[in-house]
Write a protein that holds these residues in place. Structure first.
Motif, short mmCIF file in Angstrom:
data_model
loop_
_atom_site.label_atom_id
_atom_site.label_comp_id
_atom_site.label_asym_id
_atom_site.label_seq_id
_atom_site.Cartn_x
_atom_site.Cartn_y
_atom_site.Cartn_z
N TYR A 3 7.63 -8.15 -71.84
CA TYR A 3 7.38 -8.00 -70.42
C TYR A 3 6.64 -9.44 -70.20
O TYR A 3 6.02 -9.90 -70.87
CB TYR A 3 6.52 -7.08 -69.86
CG TYR A 3 7.01 -5.48 -70.11
CD1 TYR A 3 7.92 -5.20 -68.94
CD2 TYR A 3 6.88 -4.79 -71.10
CE1 TYR A 3 8.57 -3.90 -69.26
CE2 TYR A 3 7.29 -3.49 -71.27
CZ TYR A 3 8.36 -2.92 -70.37
OH TYR A 3 8.69 -1.92 -70.72
N LEU A 47 8.03 2.71 -63.31
CA LEU A 47 8.91 1.69 -63.77
C LEU A 47 9.36 2.17 -65.25
O LEU A 47 8.84 2.65 -66.04
CB LEU A 47 8.16 0.55 -63.91
CG LEU A 47 8.93 -0.54 -64.50
CD1 LEU A 47 10.00 -1.11 -63.56
CD2 LEU A 47 7.93 -1.84 -64.98
N SER A 49 11.95 0.34 -67.86
CA SER A 49 12.37 -0.78 -68.41
C SER A 49 13.17 -0.55 -69.74
O SER A 49 13.06 0.49 -70.43
CB SER A 49 11.25 -1.92 -68.74
OG SER A 49 10.81 -2.13 -67.29
N LYS A 56 18.85 2.79 -68.67
CA LYS A 56 18.09 2.95 -67.58
C LYS A 56 18.88 3.63 -66.55
O LYS A 56 18.44 4.70 -65.90
CB LYS A 56 17.63 1.78 -67.32
CG LYS A 56 16.81 1.03 -68.38
CD LYS A 56 16.09 -0.22 -67.74
CE LYS A 56 17.15 -1.33 -67.61
NZ LYS A 56 18.09 -1.59 -68.63
N GLU A 162 17.30 -1.50 -59.58
CA GLU A 162 17.31 -2.67 -59.05
C GLU A 162 17.21 -3.12 -57.72
O GLU A 162 17.87 -3.61 -57.17
CB GLU A 162 18.53 -3.65 -59.64
CG GLU A 162 18.49 -3.51 -61.38
CD GLU A 162 17.42 -4.14 -62.22
OE1 GLU A 162 16.84 -4.92 -61.37
OE2 GLU A 162 17.48 -4.25 -63.39
N ILE A 189 14.05 1.21 -61.57
CA ILE A 189 14.51 0.21 -62.71
C ILE A 189 14.46 -1.25 -61.94
O ILE A 189 15.01 -1.33 -60.91
CB ILE A 189 15.79 0.74 -63.09
CG1 ILE A 189 15.92 2.17 -63.67
CG2 ILE A 189 16.50 -0.44 -64.13
CD1 ILE A 189 17.49 2.48 -63.90
N SER A 190 13.76 -1.98 -62.64
CA SER A 190 13.98 -3.31 -62.24
C SER A 190 13.41 -4.30 -63.24
O SER A 190 12.54 -4.35 -64.08
CB SER A 190 12.50 -3.64 -61.14
OG SER A 190 12.54 -4.82 -60.54
N HIS A 191 14.31 -5.48 -63.43
CA HIS A 191 14.14 -6.36 -64.27
C HIS A 191 13.25 -7.51 -63.58
O HIS A 191 12.60 -8.33 -64.46
CB HIS A 191 15.16 -7.40 -64.60
CG HIS A 191 16.27 -6.73 -65.78
ND1 HIS A 191 17.30 -5.77 -65.02
CD2 HIS A 191 16.25 -6.33 -66.89
CE1 HIS A 191 17.94 -5.32 -66.17
NE2 HIS A 191 17.21 -5.77 -67.25
N LEU A 193 9.70 -8.05 -61.88
CA LEU A 193 8.48 -7.28 -62.29
C LEU A 193 7.51 -7.86 -61.34
O LEU A 193 6.18 -7.50 -61.13
CB LEU A 193 7.94 -7.49 -63.83
CG LEU A 193 8.73 -7.04 -64.56
CD1 LEU A 193 8.20 -7.10 -66.03
CD2 LEU A 193 9.00 -5.43 -64.28
N ALA A 203 4.90 3.53 -66.52
CA ALA A 203 5.70 2.70 -67.01
C ALA A 203 6.28 3.34 -68.50
O ALA A 203 5.43 3.78 -69.06
CB ALA A 203 5.27 1.46 -67.31
N LEU A 205 9.37 2.68 -71.40
CA LEU A 205 10.35 1.73 -72.11
C LEU A 205 11.38 2.59 -72.88
O LEU A 205 11.08 3.49 -73.42
CB LEU A 205 9.54 0.79 -72.95
CG LEU A 205 10.58 0.11 -73.56
CD1 LEU A 205 11.29 -1.18 -73.24
CD2 LEU A 205 9.82 -0.74 -75.22
N ILE A 217 1.64 -3.11 -69.15
CA ILE A 217 2.74 -3.86 -69.08
C ILE A 217 2.39 -5.58 -69.65
O ILE A 217 1.44 -6.18 -68.81
CB ILE A 217 3.47 -3.84 -68.08
CG1 ILE A 217 4.08 -2.45 -67.49
CG2 ILE A 217 4.84 -4.75 -67.98
CD1 ILE A 217 4.67 -2.36 -66.45
#
Length: 218
Positions: A3, A47, A49, A56, A162, A189-191, A193, A203, A205, A217
């Motif tokens: 991250y 979250l 990831s 995801k 996203e 779900i988000s790239h 951050l 969170a 993973l 994170i």
């Protein structure tokens, strides 16, 4: 997988909104998610990831009932999914028609005052677009409208796939502030951050087909 942010997670308390027990999902004899177990609490902001292709979006679709799976998923409350392609969420033609429909469909009344809605329309730079077709909006404008409509509808559970892709930092922070006003349980779900430290309470993973809860994170 690393991250780019580093923040400690807030503690959430309350009754479960989602219970996942022994969840497994596979495609064409390939197991994607294997025996996942967790509980997500009321008003928790989560979250999820993982690497691309780790499962995801598949997990979100399973929670939403759009994906076949083995095991059990219990949902306590009404649920809405914010699709990656925002335009898939729209049912009406103009921005104003979408807002009026969301007000009529609202499950709870967290954002039902017209002055509040007008304040957020202005903050999100959508106030001059009320008579515009939702399909002529830019991708970023569609994203902002999609999330505003979800906050107006106020289901107990919101799944966001996203939600910040393609948005500038100011727009991301404005949407996070808007989502903070919502009492829905939210799974992201988000790239992207940036800014999520203001809202995320838990969170996870996805790695090696498992769901790993994280303490921070970094």
């Amino acid at each position: 997988f690393r991250y780019r942010n580093n923040f400690h997670l807030k503690q959430a308390h309350g009754n479960p909104r989602i219970k996942i027990q022994n969840l497994s999902v596979g495609f064409s004899n390939r197991l994607l998610l294997d025996n996942l177990k967790t509980e997500i609490l009321n008003q928790e902001n989560v979250l999820i990831s993982g690497e691309n292709g780790s499962g995801k979006s598949t997990l979100l679709k399973s929670i939403a009932g759009l994906q076949k799976y083995e095991g059990k998923i219990k949902r306590y409350g009404r649920l809405s999914l914010a699709f990656q392609n925002s335009s898939d969420s729209f049912l009406k033609t103009t921005v104003d028609e979408e807002i009026q429909l969301s007000k009529k469909k609202a499950f709870n009344h967290y954002l039902d005052d017209q002055r509040q809605i007008e304040r957020w329309l202005k903050k999100l730079s959508l106030d001059k677009l009320l008579e515009s077709s939702v399909y002529t909006l830019s991708g970023g404008e569609q994203k902002k409208l999609q999330i505003l409509l979800l906050v107006i509808q106020a289901p107990e559970i919101v799944l966001l796939d996203e939600p910040f892709s393609g948005l500038d930092k100011k727009s991301v922070l404005n949407l996070i502030s808007l989502l903070q006003e919502s009492r829905s349980t939210k799974i992201f779900i988000s790239h992207q951050l940036f800014g999520l430290d203001k809202i995320i309470s838990s969170a996870y993973l996805i790695k090696n087909k498992k769901l790993i809860k994280m303490e921070n994170i970094s």
